[in-house]
Design a protein around this motif. Structure first.
Motif: not given
Length: 627
Positions: A263-268, A274-276, A298-303, A402-415
């Motif tokens: 899933d290194f593509r336009l996928h959840p 990505s940011e991690s 996609s741009s997600a793949r390129a990134r 992990l100390p807070h949550c197992y899930q990483s997050n990308d703060r650069k989500r396109p909106i």
């Protein structure tokens, strides 16, 4: 020392060197190669003979047999292009052979050609109409093509022909969940739970099992272990003979992390990691991608391609060759981001090409035990909320918390720009309950609660993801049974992630599901300032949303019973000022909460990787000293 067959083959090959037109020697070479399981060589001999004896049926059959066996062998090793070519060639001689058509369909499905696969399964059925396995595999590709009604019909036909085809039953139940057809659901799940406990050879998909209400964490562990035994036992035995080596020390002391995913593509997944990946400390780590999914350009793949130190597309490699690639690069920690989902290639991990295997993010549950009672994966990344100390026995892997949550997050989500309420088909002045979870996560119990909420809050609507036409029809029919007008169920069409995030602003309260919570969907909602109300369950997948809410410092949105969940949802709709305060808190603390502190998350993740590696080095040193 050569066997008698190997000696005889050598002698006939030498005879062919003296006289290349010696057909008797060619026949013997072909037969001996089959005996020695050297099917590719055998096909070469029989192929030449077929050009000489164009009408000889025995030669044609021998060629087809060699091609079939080589195709099956190639398929088992993940060489699907070779298998496809073999069965196509065999069909030139025997176009009505159902087994060849079936196996060609299997290879094409693995190659991401579902339309071609469906065509060959349908042709196979013409010549073998009572073969349940063909119907089952036809259902699989129809499912992948979005033809859920046809898939369900195919699974039913497979079960009519063979009621003991357990995996067809699991597929049937899961696809019925996808269209929210809940007829006989409890009885079907009860049967499947019984198979998991009493028929270990029954192939119950661990991913489908996660979403089935009433299943327990212990049963999910058993289901995953059964799956490993059924699917990976041969690979695990082969891994013992391969005995991949890991050379230490290296010139570079950086820890090499390999991320394995479809899933290194336009996928959840891309909007989580990505940011991690970009933030990994390159002075301490080298970061590699092993991608076996499509390149969607996609741009997600390129990134992502840019984010990794090295990006390897291994789609066309067999599992053993992919494992060799990982080992050649001397990866220290191999992280599987896909797990037992539909596109799984965890067989690569089963070869143990890296010293440490990690299960993370893609599959929300344990990956189970091997037949020797050792876990397929060494570690599973989690957190204290999802996997509290008292649940440790429900997981085969060692938990790395992990100390807070197992899930990483990308703060650069396109909106995208905010759409109008009208363009979202939402009426003005109504309270909008929403759930953008996939349809298979919606259960009869939760839908009943939602219907009671709509009845209790007359000026409200329920905004759902438009998953497929059958879900829409079934939910509208269920709503009618609860005296809810069709206009009060509004279905949001699928669109780009940027457009989807932008429309969250028009929802008032996100109603979560269980036993399979909102995961990425929950993070998306919280990032957009939309409160998510969840009800905590007992399994990994049923505790993720509450983990995210805890990391976002929103404990007021966590409930622990259906009664409290319903009461809270009604209360927040009745007190809009209180709900507005929650929204403002979400927006105000978004950039400072642990949930979206990607820098701190990545630092914590790296600390865990370093701990894993140090523990491995200590264990290796102890082993060497003991030797």
């Amino acid at each position: 020392m050569q066997s008698p067959s190997e000696i005889a083959l050598r002698d006939f090959q030498q005879a062919l060197l003296r006289n290349p037109k010696d057909t008797v020697a060619q026949i013997n070479c072909g037969n001996l190669c089959v005996e020695l399981r050297r099917y590719e060589e055998a096909a070469g001999y029989f192929r030449r003979l077929a050009r000489i004896f164009k009408t000889n049926l025995d030669v044609r059959n021998a060629l087809c047999y060699a091609l079939q066996e080589f195709g099956n062998e190639s398929h088992a090793q993940g060489r699907y292009l070779t298998a496809e070519a073999c069965f196509k060639e065999a069909l030139e001689s025997q176009p009505t052979n159902a087994a060849y058509l079936y196996n060609l369909g299997n290879a094409q499905r693995e190659l991401g050609k579902p339309k071609e696969a469906a065509l060959h399964y349908q042709k196979a059925i013409q010549f073998s109409p009572n073969d349940a396995d063909i119907y089952n595999n036809l259902g699989n590709v129809q499912r992948e093509l979005g033809q859920l009604d046809l898939a369900i019909a195919s699974y039913k036909k497979a079960l009519d022909l063979n009621p003991k085809l357990h995996h067809a039953k699991v597929h049937l139940v899961h696809q019925k969940q996808h269209i929210c057809d809940w007829q006989d659901l409890e009885d079907d799940i009860s049967s499947i739970r019984d198979w998991v406990k009493n028929i270990p050879e029954a192939q119950v998909s661990p991913f489908a099992f996660l979403a089935m209400p009433t299943t327990t964490a212990e049963e999910q562990k058993l289901c995953a272990s059964n799956w490993v035994s059924n699917r990976y036992s041969a690979l695990i035995k082969q891994a013992d003979t391969l005995n991949f080596k890991h050379e230490l020390p290296r010139i570079s002391q950086k820890i090499r992390i390999g991320y394995l995913s479809a899933d290194f593509r336009l996928h959840p997944l891309a909007f989580l990691i990505s940011e991690s990946i970009e933030l990994h400390d390159r002075s301490k780590f080298e970061i590699f991608a092993f991608s076996y999914g499509i390149n969607d350009k996609s741009s997600a793949r390129a990134r992502l391609e840019k984010a990794f130190d090295a990006f390897y597309d291994i789609r066309n490699l067999s599992e053993i060759d992919a494992a060799r690639k990982v080992n050649t690069l001397q990866i220290d920690i191999l992280v599987d981001l896909t797990g037992f989902t539909q596109t799984s290639r965890s067989g690569i991990v089963a070869f143990r090409p890296a010293p440490i295997n990690v299960n993370w993010l893609g599959f929300p549950g344990t990956m189970g035990m091997k037949s020797d009672s050792k876990p397929l994966f060494d570690y599973m990344l989690s957190d204290n909320f999802i996997t509290p100390a008292e649940t440790v026995n429900h997981y085969a892997e060692q938990l790395a918390l992990l100390p807070h949550c197992y899930q990483s997050n990308d703060r650069k989500r396109p909106i995208s720009a905010q759409p109008s309420r009208k363009s979202c088909h939402l009426p003005e002045g109504v309270f909008v309950y929403c759930c953008f979870n996939q349809s298979f996560k919606i259960t009869p119990k939760f839908f009943s609660v939602w219907m009671r909420l709509l009845n209790a809050v007359p000026n409200s609507v329920l905004w759902l993801l438009d998953s497929n036409q059958w879900t829409k029809e079934n939910l509208i029919n269920q709503a009618a049974k609860n005296n809810i007008e069709v206009e009060r169920l509004i279905f949001a069409p699928r669109m780009s992630i940027a457009d989807h995030l932008a429309r969250h602003v028009h929802a008032d309260l996100f109603l979560d599901t269980s036993p399979y919570n909102a995961h990425t969907t929950c993070s998306d909602a919280l990032w957009m300032g939309l409160p998510v109300l969840t009800c905590v369950g007992d399994t990994f997948a049923a505790r993720v949303a509450a983990s995210l809410l805890t990391a976002a410092d929103m404990p007021e949105l966590i409930t622990y019973s259906m009664q409290d969940y319903e009461s809270k949802a009604l209360h927040l709709a009745s007190y809009p000022i209180e709900l507005e305060k929650i929204k403002q808190k979400l927006l105000a603390t978004k950039l400072t909460s642990a949930l979206f502190d990607t820098n701190q998350f990545t630092h914590s993740l790296e600390h865990i990787y370093q701990s894993m590696w140090q523990q491995y080095l200590i264990t290796q040193a102890s082993s060497d000293n003991a030797a």
